[in-house]
Design a protein around this motif. Structure first.
Motif, short mmCIF file in Angstrom:
data_model
loop_
_atom_site.label_atom_id
_atom_site.label_comp_id
_atom_site.label_asym_id
_atom_site.label_seq_id
_atom_site.Cartn_x
_atom_site.Cartn_y
_atom_site.Cartn_z
N LEU A 16 6.38 13.74 -11.90
CA LEU A 16 5.24 13.15 -11.20
C LEU A 16 5.37 11.63 -11.12
CD1 LEU A 16 2.28 15.29 -12.56
CD2 LEU A 16 3.31 15.34 -10.27
N VAL A 17 5.90 11.00 -12.17
CA VAL A 17 6.13 9.55 -12.13
C VAL A 17 7.18 9.22 -11.07
CG1 VAL A 17 7.08 7.61 -13.43
CG2 VAL A 17 5.39 9.11 -14.49
N VAL B 193 6.70 7.63 -3.43
CA VAL B 193 5.59 7.50 -2.47
C VAL B 193 5.14 6.05 -2.37
CG1 VAL B 193 3.18 8.13 -2.10
CG2 VAL B 193 4.83 9.89 -2.70
N LEU B 194 5.09 5.34 -3.50
CA LEU B 194 4.71 3.92 -3.48
C LEU B 194 5.72 3.10 -2.68
CD1 LEU B 194 2.86 1.64 -4.48
CD2 LEU B 194 4.35 1.48 -6.48
N GLY B 195 7.00 3.38 -2.85
CA GLY B 195 8.04 2.67 -2.10
C GLY B 195 7.92 2.90 -0.61
N ILE B 196 7.67 4.13 -0.20
CA ILE B 196 7.51 4.44 1.23
C ILE B 196 6.27 3.74 1.78
CG2 ILE B 196 7.02 6.30 2.87
CD1 ILE B 196 8.79 8.10 1.07
N PHE B 197 5.18 3.76 1.02
CA PHE B 197 3.95 3.09 1.45
C PHE B 197 4.16 1.59 1.61
CE2 PHE B 197 0.18 0.68 0.13
CZ PHE B 197 -0.68 1.02 1.17
N LEU B 198 4.81 0.96 0.63
CA LEU B 198 5.05 -0.48 0.71
C LEU B 198 5.98 -0.83 1.87
CD1 LEU B 198 5.37 -1.45 -3.05
CD2 LEU B 198 3.51 -2.01 -1.48
#
Length: 50
Positions: free
Chosen positions: A17-18, A24-29
């Motif tokens: 999950l981490v 997901v955070l990298g794609i969002f940024l």
């Protein structure tokens, strides 16, 4: 056939999950910041075309 259930331990699940959260955070940024950034290298006009 075997009727055994595969059980996932909490520690193993939390690692995945981490990892998923970091991806997901990298794609969002990327999609949030990439359109506003300046290119690192600007196109250079060839000397032969001048």
């Amino acid at each position: 056939m075997s009727e055994e259930r595969t059980e996932i331990q909490t520690a193993e699940l939390s690692r995945w999950l981490v990892l998923l959260g970091v991806i997901v955070l990298g794609i969002f940024l990327y999609f949030w910041l990439a359109p506003r950034t300046e290119p690192v290298v600007h196109p250079v006009q060839s000397e032969g075309l001048q």
